[in-house]
Scaffold this motif. Structure first.
Motif, short mmCIF file in Angstrom:
data_model
loop_
_atom_site.label_atom_id
_atom_site.label_comp_id
_atom_site.label_asym_id
_atom_site.label_seq_id
_atom_site.Cartn_x
_atom_site.Cartn_y
_atom_site.Cartn_z
N UNK A 256 52.38 114.16 -33.69
CA UNK A 256 53.09 114.62 -34.89
C UNK A 256 54.08 113.59 -35.42
N UNK A 257 53.99 112.36 -34.94
CA UNK A 257 54.89 111.32 -35.45
C UNK A 257 54.20 109.97 -35.31
N UNK A 258 53.73 109.46 -36.44
CA UNK A 258 53.03 108.18 -36.41
C UNK A 258 53.32 107.43 -37.70
N UNK A 259 52.87 106.17 -37.77
CA UNK A 259 53.18 105.35 -38.93
C UNK A 259 52.30 105.68 -40.13
N UNK A 260 51.25 106.47 -39.91
CA UNK A 260 50.42 106.90 -41.04
C UNK A 260 49.86 108.27 -40.72
N UNK A 261 49.28 108.92 -41.73
CA UNK A 261 48.76 110.28 -41.53
C UNK A 261 47.26 110.30 -41.78
N UNK A 262 46.55 110.92 -40.87
CA UNK A 262 45.10 111.03 -41.00
C UNK A 262 44.47 110.89 -39.63
N UNK A 281 48.00 109.36 -45.91
CA UNK A 281 49.25 108.78 -46.38
C UNK A 281 49.78 107.80 -45.36
N UNK A 282 50.29 106.65 -45.81
CA UNK A 282 51.08 105.83 -44.90
C UNK A 282 52.45 106.47 -44.70
N UNK A 283 53.25 105.90 -43.82
CA UNK A 283 54.52 106.53 -43.44
C UNK A 283 55.45 106.72 -44.63
N UNK A 284 55.34 105.86 -45.66
CA UNK A 284 56.24 105.99 -46.80
C UNK A 284 55.83 107.10 -47.77
N UNK A 285 54.72 107.78 -47.48
CA UNK A 285 54.31 108.91 -48.31
C UNK A 285 53.53 108.51 -49.55
N UNK A 286 53.34 107.20 -49.78
CA UNK A 286 52.59 106.75 -50.96
C UNK A 286 51.12 107.15 -50.80
#
Ligand SMILES: NC(=O)c1ccc[n+]([C@@H]2O[C@H](COP(=O)([O-])OP(=O)(O)OC[C@H]3O[C@@H](n4cnc5c(N)ncnc54)[C@H](O)[C@@H]3O)[C@@H](O)[C@H]2O)c1
Length: 391
Positions: A256-262, A281-286
């Motif tokens: 539940x905590x990583x530098x990107x999502x997927x 999403x990357x960690x910055x949410x872009x």
């Protein structure tokens, strides 16, 4: 041929999911073209009921779903209440002969899922589960490539899912943080992934060995972005090995905590290997813009690369396709990817088996959690969607 009669819908739980995905379908007259009419909304929160009333002239109700169904007699109930309310509301609808479209997870536990499937058997109505990940174009491509045996028979599968920090922590700030409300991430979140695995492999999970830990989010964490309320009792790191009836082993993890999502996915088969990466999403949410790629490396012959367009819209376009398929019955969705109540039950049962294995250190038999479903002749075979009712 006569047009089918537009259906009348009631919705329970007018929170985030409802306002983002289902309620906006209905115009100011409470009519959704090609779908039907919203006739009632239930929510225990008076503010949510007031927000609904301000927009649509439909009757609103508190948490008593039976009263709403009796008073407004809808054709279908859309369940978007929190997970812990699903089982009772689905059963109330089935006993009133009302069709159900429920958000995932279908229920909090395998025992509740058994009750839902038993209630469905005794009802003229059916349950469909909004497992929206099935409707992502990337996931349908993976399913097609596996079904077409581009890598032969699947043997092992590795799915590593991760959430970026803001999203991961959000589960520890809302109702999901309590096991009694969400079943933990292994039910409320991973049911998406367990259903995908079951569907991709077109098989039923047989046994699960798993481990869960709380690593990232704590009330006493030294940075504010990891601090969460003291009553959170769920894990944020999950690992499991799921063995399927056909022998495939699926190695699953969620952080539940990583530098990107997927996720990253690898499927090893008797004739090659399939890999893909679903980066939301990357960690910055872009937002990512580039298309997805599925790589197939056969044991003989050159590797092949399949490009799948990245769609916009909620959940990478999956929600719009799901609404088209499940509510509009659109010809643009010719294949039936519906998740039935039995499918919903197996997704929940894998999560519960993971919980039980993590607590007891043993390998847990999934069928042992769903004895009624397994004993029923209609569900004995792992054939896909055996429970779908003839309409
Ligand atoms: N498929 C997806 O991608 C997806 C995404 C988000 C949420 N969900 C699911 O949607 C459901 C709702 O999640 P959410 O994020 O909207 O939660 P939420 O807390 O934002 O909304 C839930 C709403 O239900 C109301 N409620 C609580 N108990 C109720 C009851 N007994 N009867 C009627 N209403 C009740 C609350 O007042 C609230 O307005 C959950 O099951 C969740 O797992 C699915």
């Amino acid at each position: 041929m006569a047009e089918p009669r537009p259906l009348r819908y009631a919705l329970s739980g007018a929170g985030k999911r409802a306002w983002k995905t289902y309620l906006p379908l209905f115009g100011p007259d409470a009519y959704a073209p090609g779908i039907g009419t919203l006739v009632a909304v239930a929510d225990i929160d008076p503010e949510q009921r007031a927000a609904v009333t301000a927009r649509w002239q439909v009757p609103t109700f508190g948490g008593d779903i039976r009263s709403m169904l009796a008073a407004t007699r809808p054709d279908m109930l859309i369940v978007t209440a929190p997970d812990h309310a699903h089982a009772e509301q689905i059963q109330a609808a089935l006993s009133a002969g009302v069709e159900v479209l429920t958000e995932k997870p279908m229920t909090l536990s395998a025992a509740q899922a058994e009750s839902v499937v038993a209630a469905e058997r005794g009802s003229p109505a059916s349950v469909r589960v909004a497992h929206n990940m099935r409707y992502l174009n990337l996931h349908q491509t993976v399913k097609r490539l596996l079904d077409e045996r581009t890598i032969g028979q699947p043997v092992q599968l590795h799915l590593a899912y991760r959430l970026r920090p803001g999203h991961g922590r959000s589960y520890f700030l809302r109702w999901h943080r309590r096991t009694e409300s969400s079943g933990g991430l292994q039910i409320t979140k991973s049911c998406h992934h367990f259903d995908l695995l079951n569907w991709w492999l077109a098989d039923r999970p047989q046994e699960v060995a798993g481990w869960t830990r709380r690593v990232h989010y704590r009330p006493d964490a030294d940075t504010a972005d990891r601090q969460v309320p003291a009553d959170a009792d769920i894990a944020d790191v999950l690992s499991a090995v799921i063995r399927y009836r056909g022998g495939v082993t699926a190695h699953y993890s969620l952080s539940a905590r990583s530098s990107w999502e997927g996720y990253t996915l690898t499927v090893l088969g008797t004739e090659g290997e399939l890999t893909t990466r679903y980066e939301v999403e990357p960690a910055d949410g872009a937002r990512r813009a580039e298309d997805y790629t599925v790589e197939v490396s056969p044991l003989s012959g050159p590797p092949r690369s399949y490009t799948v367009s990245r769609e916009t819209g909620r959940h990478s376009g999956a929600d719009a396709h799901m609404i088209d398929a499940l509510l509009r019955h659109s010809a643009a969705q010719p294949e039936d990817h519906t998740a039935t109540a039995v499918d919903g039950a197996y997704a929940v049962a894998v999560g519960e088996a993971l919980t039980r294995s993590a607590a007891g250190g043993a390998v847990v038999a999934v069928d042992g959690l769903l004895p009624g479903i397994c004993a029923h002749p209609a569900h004995a075979e792992p054939a896909w969607a055996t429970t779908r009712k003839e309409s």
